[in-house]
Write a protein that holds these residues in place. Structure first.
Motif, PDB file in Angstrom:
ATOM      1  N   LYS A  89     -12.554  26.740 -18.481  1.00 52.83           N
ATOM      2  CA  LYS A  89     -13.125  25.399 -18.342  1.00 52.83           C
ATOM      3  C   LYS A  89     -12.043  24.430 -17.902  1.00 52.83           C
ATOM      4  N   GLN A  90     -12.466  23.367 -17.241  1.00 56.70           N
ATOM      5  CA  GLN A  90     -11.533  22.357 -16.771  1.00 56.70           C
ATOM      6  C   GLN A  90     -11.326  21.271 -17.833  1.00 56.70           C
ATOM      7  N   CYS A  91     -10.077  20.842 -17.940  1.00 52.28           N
ATOM      8  CA  CYS A  91      -9.741  19.648 -18.731  1.00 52.28           C
ATOM      9  C   CYS A  91     -10.176  19.714 -20.188  1.00 52.28           C
ATOM     10  N   GLN A  92     -10.299  20.914 -20.744  1.00 51.25           N
ATOM     11  CA  GLN A  92     -10.602  21.058 -22.163  1.00 51.25           C
ATOM     12  C   GLN A  92     -10.156  22.438 -22.631  1.00 51.25           C
ATOM     13  N   PRO A  93      -9.884  22.582 -23.909  1.00 51.86           N
ATOM     14  CA  PRO A  93      -9.443  23.882 -24.414  1.00 51.86           C
ATOM     15  C   PRO A  93     -10.476  24.971 -24.139  1.00 51.86           C
ATOM     16  N   SER A  94     -10.014  26.109 -23.672  1.00 55.48           N
ATOM     17  CA  SER A  94     -10.907  27.237 -23.400  1.00 55.48           C
ATOM     18  C   SER A  94     -10.113  28.528 -23.484  1.00 55.48           C
ATOM     19  N   MET A  95     -10.478  29.524 -22.703  1.00 56.84           N
ATOM     20  CA  MET A  95      -9.847  30.835 -22.783  1.00 56.84           C
ATOM     21  C   MET A  95      -9.339  31.267 -21.419  1.00 56.84           C
ATOM     22  N   ARG A  96      -8.286  32.082 -21.438  1.00 59.37           N
ATOM     23  CA  ARG A  96      -7.805  32.755 -20.244  1.00 59.37           C
ATOM     24  C   ARG A  96      -7.758  34.245 -20.561  1.00 59.37           C
ATOM     25  N   VAL A  97      -7.649  35.079 -19.541  1.00 61.92           N
ATOM     26  CA  VAL A  97      -7.719  36.522 -19.748  1.00 61.92           C
ATOM     27  C   VAL A  97      -6.789  37.238 -18.782  1.00 61.92           C
ATOM     28  N   ARG A  98      -6.293  38.395 -19.191  1.00 61.22           N
ATOM     29  CA  ARG A  98      -5.569  39.289 -18.291  1.00 61.22           C
ATOM     30  C   ARG A  98      -6.005  40.712 -18.616  1.00 61.22           C
ATOM     31  N   VAL A  99      -5.900  41.605 -17.650  1.00 57.53           N
ATOM     32  CA  VAL A  99      -6.414  42.960 -17.810  1.00 57.53           C
ATOM     33  C   VAL A  99      -5.402  43.983 -17.299  1.00 57.53           C
ATOM     34  N   ARG A 100      -5.602  45.202 -17.704  1.00 56.20           N
ATOM     35  CA  ARG A 100      -4.875  46.343 -17.144  1.00 56.20           C
ATOM     36  C   ARG A 100      -5.869  47.491 -17.072  1.00 56.20           C
ATOM     37  N   HIS A 101      -5.510  48.531 -16.335  1.00 56.30           N
ATOM     38  CA  HIS A 101      -6.456  49.601 -16.065  1.00 56.30           C
ATOM     39  C   HIS A 101      -5.885  50.955 -16.485  1.00 56.30           C
ATOM     40  N   THR A 102      -6.775  51.891 -16.679  1.00 57.17           N
ATOM     41  CA  THR A 102      -6.382  53.241 -17.080  1.00 57.17           C
ATOM     42  C   THR A 102      -5.939  54.039 -15.860  1.00 57.17           C
ATOM     43  N   GLU A 103      -4.716  54.526 -15.903  1.00 56.71           N
ATOM     44  CA  GLU A 103      -4.210  55.390 -14.840  1.00 56.71           C
ATOM     45  C   GLU A 103      -4.507  56.857 -15.139  1.00 56.71           C
ATOM     46  N   ARG A 104      -4.450  57.221 -16.411  1.00 58.41           N
ATOM     47  CA  ARG A 104      -4.734  58.595 -16.808  1.00 58.41           C
ATOM     48  C   ARG A 104      -5.373  58.565 -18.195  1.00 58.41           C
ATOM     49  N   PRO A 105      -6.604  59.046 -18.334  1.00 59.60           N
ATOM     50  CA  PRO A 105      -7.235  59.062 -19.657  1.00 59.60           C
ATOM     51  C   PRO A 105      -6.561  60.091 -20.559  1.00 59.60           C
ATOM     52  N   PRO A 106      -6.669  59.930 -21.869  1.00 62.09           N
ATOM     53  CA  PRO A 106      -6.057  60.917 -22.769  1.00 62.09           C
ATOM     54  C   PRO A 106      -6.790  62.253 -22.695  1.00 62.09           C
ATOM     55  N   SER A 107      -6.084  63.304 -22.967  1.00 67.97           N
ATOM     56  CA  SER A 107      -6.702  64.632 -22.991  1.00 67.97           C
ATOM     57  C   SER A 107      -6.038  65.473 -24.064  1.00 67.97           C
ATOM     58  N   ASN A 108      -6.781  66.445 -24.553  1.00 67.43           N
ATOM     59  CA  ASN A 108      -6.271  67.387 -25.553  1.00 67.43           C
ATOM     60  C   ASN A 108      -5.674  66.673 -26.758  1.00 67.43           C
ATOM     61  N   SER A 109      -6.416  65.699 -27.295  1.00 63.58           N
ATOM     62  CA  SER A 109      -6.023  64.950 -28.499  1.00 63.58           C
ATOM     63  C   SER A 109      -4.804  64.067 -28.279  1.00 63.58           C
ATOM     64  N   GLY A 110      -4.549  63.659 -27.035  1.00 62.61           N
ATOM     65  CA  GLY A 110      -3.448  62.729 -26.769  1.00 62.61           C
ATOM     66  C   GLY A 110      -3.775  61.343 -27.283  1.00 62.61           C
ATOM     67  N   GLU A 111      -2.774  60.446 -27.269  1.00 65.36           N
ATOM     68  CA  GLU A 111      -2.965  59.090 -27.756  1.00 65.36           C
ATOM     69  C   GLU A 111      -4.032  58.367 -26.942  1.00 65.36           C
ATOM     70  N   ALA A 112      -4.916  57.666 -27.673  1.00 65.10           N
ATOM     71  CA  ALA A 112      -5.990  56.932 -27.012  1.00 65.10           C
ATOM     72  C   ALA A 112      -5.431  55.758 -26.221  1.00 65.10           C
ATOM     73  N   CYS A 113      -6.225  55.228 -25.318  1.00 64.34           N
ATOM     74  CA  CYS A 113      -5.797  54.096 -24.502  1.00 64.34           C
ATOM     75  C   CYS A 113      -5.706  52.835 -25.352  1.00 64.34           C
ATOM     76  N   PRO A 114      -4.690  51.996 -25.115  1.00 64.50           N
ATOM     77  CA  PRO A 114      -4.594  50.715 -25.824  1.00 64.50           C
ATOM     78  C   PRO A 114      -5.613  49.742 -25.249  1.00 64.50           C
ATOM     79  N   ALA A 115      -5.649  48.539 -25.798  1.00 63.32           N
ATOM     80  CA  ALA A 115      -6.581  47.520 -25.313  1.00 63.32           C
ATOM     81  C   ALA A 115      -6.329  47.258 -23.831  1.00 63.32           C
ATOM     82  N   LEU A 116      -7.408  47.124 -23.083  1.00 65.90           N
ATOM     83  CA  LEU A 116      -7.313  46.912 -21.648  1.00 65.90           C
ATOM     84  C   LEU A 116      -7.549  45.454 -21.263  1.00 65.90           C
TER      85      LEU A 116
END
Length: 261
Positions: A89-116
């Motif tokens: 929103k303009q000229c008032q408190p609101s929210m901003r966002v940033r993202v990242r993407h999965t390059e390789r999903p986990p497999s064989n009980s590997g560590e799960a993906c963090p927040a995207l």
């Protein structure tokens, strides 16, 4: 007799060759719990029989002997964070966002993906046409001191911005919602506690260049006046405080240090 022994020995060799060629988890690694992902071979508990090559076998302890060799765990891999978006929103408190993407999903009980995705409170000081936003006389809007690390130190021409100042307040009250915040961008609100002295930095661009002050800094208020504040990122977290003093630098602990926004 010798012929019989040789024949039995040959059978054992053939069985062994077939066993190593077709048993185990080679080429059989399966995601999740898959009851069809099985073979007949030695299990990891040293029992010969039906064994599995799916991700769930590590929990049920019925993996084939070579599961962790043939199906090594691979952790999730993600990209770097994108740049922060503009405020919603303009000229008032609101929210901003940033993202990242999965390059390789986990497999064989590997560590799960963090927040995207990450969200954070923000406030724009100019509208989309580049005009300065009007100055309101409402409550002080505050956010975590971590937010200040990304603020510019120079103007568009490379000139250093004003260093700003620090205002100390004594927290009088806060809403119960502040202590219930568990989202990543609102964790800092848990440290807003009644009876504690807090420091709030007034820095550009929250500090208006023409007035050298921030909204809600209490410069025009009596020392005993009860002033209002609101946390940016969760409108339900708000409260009151009393101004103590103003100085050049903030000397409060990190968890009790904030910035005007």
């Amino acid at each position: 007799m010798g012929t019989s022994v040789a024949f039995v020995y040959l059978l054992l060799v053939l069985y062994s060759l077939g066993h190593f060629a077709f048993g185990g988890c080679a080429g059989r690694c399966c995601p999740g719990r898959d009851m069809n992902c099985l073979t007949t071979d030695w299990r990891m508990d040293r029992v010969y029989g039906t064994c599995y090559c799916d991700e769930g076998c590590g929990v049920t302890r019925d993996c084939c002997f070579d599961y962790f060799t043939e199906c090594p765990a691979r952790d999730c891999a993600v990209t770097e964070w994108s740049f922060w978006s503009g405020c919603a929103k303009q000229c008032q408190p609101s929210m901003r966002v940033r993202v990242r993407h999965t390059e390789r999903p986990p497999s064989n009980s590997g560590e799960a993906c963090p927040a995207l995705e990450q969200r954070a409170g923000c406030r724009e000081y100019r509208d989309r046409k580049g005009k300065p936003c009007g100055v309101n006389s409402g409550p002080a809007f505050i956010t975590s001191v971590e937010f200040a690390k990304g603020r510019p130190k120079h103007d568009r021409y490379g000139n250093p911005l004003r260093p700003g100042f620090c205002v100390e307040f004594m927290l009088e009250s806060r809403t119960p919602h502040c202590s219930l915040q568990n989202r990543p961008h609102t964790h800092w609100m848990r440290y807003i506690t009644e009876g504690f002295r807090v420091c709030v930095a007034c820095e550009p661009p929250a500090m208006r260049n023409n007035s050298a002050r921030c909204q809600g800094d209490g410069q025009d208020s009596d020392k005993e006046a009860v002033l209002h504040w609101q946390a940016v990122g969760s409108p339900q977290c708000s409260g009151t405080w009393k101004r103590i003093q103003q100085g050049k630098h903030c000397n409060c602990p990190p968890q009790h240090s904030f910035v005007f926004i």
